[in-house]
Design a protein around this motif. Structure first.
Motif, PDB file in Angstrom:
ATOM      1  N   GLU A  71       0.816  -1.208   0.000  1.00  0.00           N
ATOM      2  CA  GLU A  71       0.000   0.000   0.000  1.00  0.00           C
ATOM      3  C   GLU A  71       0.853   1.263   0.000  1.00  0.00           C
ATOM      4  O   GLU A  71       0.348   2.355  -0.285  1.00  0.00           O
ATOM      5  CB  GLU A  71      -0.918   0.002   1.228  1.00  0.00           C
ATOM      6  N   ARG A  72       2.136   1.089   0.310  1.00  0.00           N
ATOM      7  CA  ARG A  72       3.020   2.252   0.318  1.00  0.00           C
ATOM      8  C   ARG A  72       4.454   1.804   0.063  1.00  0.00           C
ATOM      9  O   ARG A  72       4.908   0.822   0.642  1.00  0.00           O
ATOM     10  CB  ARG A  72       2.928   2.983   1.661  1.00  0.00           C
ATOM     11  N   ILE A  73       5.175   2.531  -0.800  1.00  0.00           N
ATOM     12  CA  ILE A  73       6.599   2.301  -1.039  1.00  0.00           C
ATOM     13  C   ILE A  73       7.321   3.620  -0.792  1.00  0.00           C
ATOM     14  O   ILE A  73       6.960   4.642  -1.375  1.00  0.00           O
ATOM     15  CB  ILE A  73       6.882   1.802  -2.462  1.00  0.00           C
ATOM     16  N   ILE A  74       8.328   3.588   0.062  1.00  0.00           N
ATOM     17  CA  ILE A  74       9.115   4.781   0.368  1.00  0.00           C
ATOM     18  C   ILE A  74      10.469   4.628  -0.294  1.00  0.00           C
ATOM     19  O   ILE A  74      11.271   3.776   0.103  1.00  0.00           O
ATOM     20  CB  ILE A  74       9.255   4.988   1.887  1.00  0.00           C
ATOM     21  N   PHE A  75      10.722   5.434  -1.327  1.00  0.00           N
ATOM     22  CA  PHE A  75      11.971   5.367  -2.067  1.00  0.00           C
ATOM     23  C   PHE A  75      13.002   6.325  -1.472  1.00  0.00           C
ATOM     24  O   PHE A  75      12.644   7.325  -0.839  1.00  0.00           O
ATOM     25  CB  PHE A  75      11.750   5.729  -3.539  1.00  0.00           C
ATOM     26  N   ASP A  76      14.274   5.997  -1.703  1.00  0.00           N
ATOM     27  CA  ASP A  76      15.328   6.920  -1.287  1.00  0.00           C
ATOM     28  C   ASP A  76      15.252   8.213  -2.087  1.00  0.00           C
ATOM     29  O   ASP A  76      15.405   9.310  -1.551  1.00  0.00           O
ATOM     30  CB  ASP A  76      16.699   6.257  -1.448  1.00  0.00           C
ATOM     31  N   LEU A  77      14.996   8.086  -3.394  1.00  0.00           N
ATOM     32  CA  LEU A  77      14.810   9.229  -4.278  1.00  0.00           C
ATOM     33  C   LEU A  77      13.592   8.950  -5.152  1.00  0.00           C
ATOM     34  O   LEU A  77      13.555   7.944  -5.860  1.00  0.00           O
ATOM     35  CB  LEU A  77      16.047   9.451  -5.150  1.00  0.00           C
ATOM     36  N   GLU A  78      12.619   9.836  -5.106  1.00  0.00           N
ATOM     37  CA  GLU A  78      11.426   9.668  -5.927  1.00  0.00           C
ATOM     38  C   GLU A  78      11.761   9.925  -7.396  1.00  0.00           C
ATOM     39  O   GLU A  78      12.411  10.922  -7.726  1.00  0.00           O
ATOM     40  CB  GLU A  78      10.331  10.626  -5.478  1.00  0.00           C
TER      41      GLU A  78
END
Length: 348
Positions: free
Chosen positions: A326-333
């Motif tokens: 439901e959510r992915i947190i990337f180092d750099l979008e």
């Protein structure tokens, strides 16, 4: 990432009033100065003090009125960021808690001249507390310069407490003589969070742990290590990993000759952190022939690693473990996503 929001007290005016009738206090604070503010004598009736400290560093406050310290019956100090202030600021105050009946310590300490092991804990702390009946510990000592002729074994670390009736386990690791590590913890383990800073983890069963942080600066975490972790922490909900060493034995495709029992399953894992990892760990956890994550909802990862592992969001081997995210947190979008990105992650 901390499961609590710490408050700061050190900058409040000295005229700030606390209720002197408070007997039980559980609080999360930013630093050890904030902790000491609550032990300066104004809480004269305090007998139980449970404090989670975000970081113990740059401690400058000194307690002159030690009445509150000497009256405490139960004290719990928990901090998950490393500190170098154990000997100068934590230990002296512990020695003044002469009336303690229950003590809990969960700390990560660096740059001592020796381990915080069973001998130290009993001789320098517990033996001074004549009324103590319960001691719970979870203490990592790292970056200790070791003597090549004396490298304590896990038995050396835990035996002094075991012979005094305390149930503990632990492990040691010697990457090199300037980086000795020791981890000693009470069993059965009753805390909800644990850190492991070595692949020499001793195993066991940690039924209460929901948050686990794994770290090793030198050695890789292999498939068998994660299999042991899945058995040891059956109700784990959050797993964060820091390891920049590639795996020596990584499976890139299913092996029909191996039994399905070799597949690891984290049945309750909701959050997985892989941002501070070599790409092998994304393959270890996202390929379903290595690991099954039936309830994974949140993922921390480098965008480039996710692109490679999923073959630009086309690889079926990672599709099942990603399908419920439901959510992915990337180092750099990224500036934009490929067209099939949301097909691969339908719940985003």
């Amino acid at each position: 990432m901390y499961p609590y929001s710490p408050i700061s007290l050190i900058d409040l005016p000295s005229t700030t009033c606390y209720s002197s009738s408070i007997a039980y206090l559980s609080v999360s604070v930013r630093n050890f100065n904030d902790c000491l503010c609550l032990l300066d004598g104004r809480l004269s009736q305090l007998h139980t003090f449970i404090v989670k400290v975000y970081r113990i560093h740059n401690t400058s406050m000194i307690i002159n009125n030690t009445k509150t310290l000497s009256n405490l019956k139960c004290f719990s100090l928990i901090s998950f960021r490393y500190t170098i202030e154990y000997d100068n600021h934590i230990l002296p105050y512990l020695r003044q808690m002469s009336q303690l009946e229950k003590l809990t310590l969960s700390l990560i300490v660096r740059h001592r001249t020796s381990f915080i092991d069973g001998a130290h804990l009993f001789n320098d702390i517990l033996s001074k507390m004549l009324y103590l009946h319960t001691f719970i510990c979870n203490i990592i000592t790292g970056n200790v310069v070791m003597d090549a002729e004396f490298l304590p074994t896990p038995d050396d670390v835990r035996h002094p407490l075991i012979e005094k009736g305390y149930n503990v386990n632990g492990y040691t690791d010697y990457t090199n003589l300037s980086n000795g590590l020791c981890h000693i913890y009470s069993v059965p383990f009753t805390m909800d969070r644990m850190h492991i800073h070595s692949n020499k983890f001793a195993g066991g069963l940690f039924i209460t742990v929901r948050y686990l942080y794994l770290q090793d600066y030198v050695h890789s975490f292999e498939h068998n290590f994660f299999a042991e972790i899945s058995r040891a922490f059956p109700l784990l909900r959050t797993l964060m990993i820091f390891n920049l060493s590639g795996q020596e034995k990584l499976r890139y495709q299913p092996n029909e000759q191996e039994e399905t029992s070799s597949i690891i399953e984290f049945s309750h894992l909701i959050t997985l952190g892989l941002t501070m990892c070599y790409i092998d760990y994304a393959k270890q956890f996202l390929f379903d022939f290595n690991t099954r994550l039936p309830y994974l909802k949140k993922l921390y990862i480098k965008y480039e690693d996710l692109m490679i592992v999923t073959e630009i969001f086309t690889n079926n081997a990672a599709r099942a473990n990603c399908s419920k995210l439901e959510r992915i947190i990337f180092d750099l979008e990224p500036m934009s996503y490929p067209e099939n990105f949301h097909l691969y992650f339908p719940l985003l």
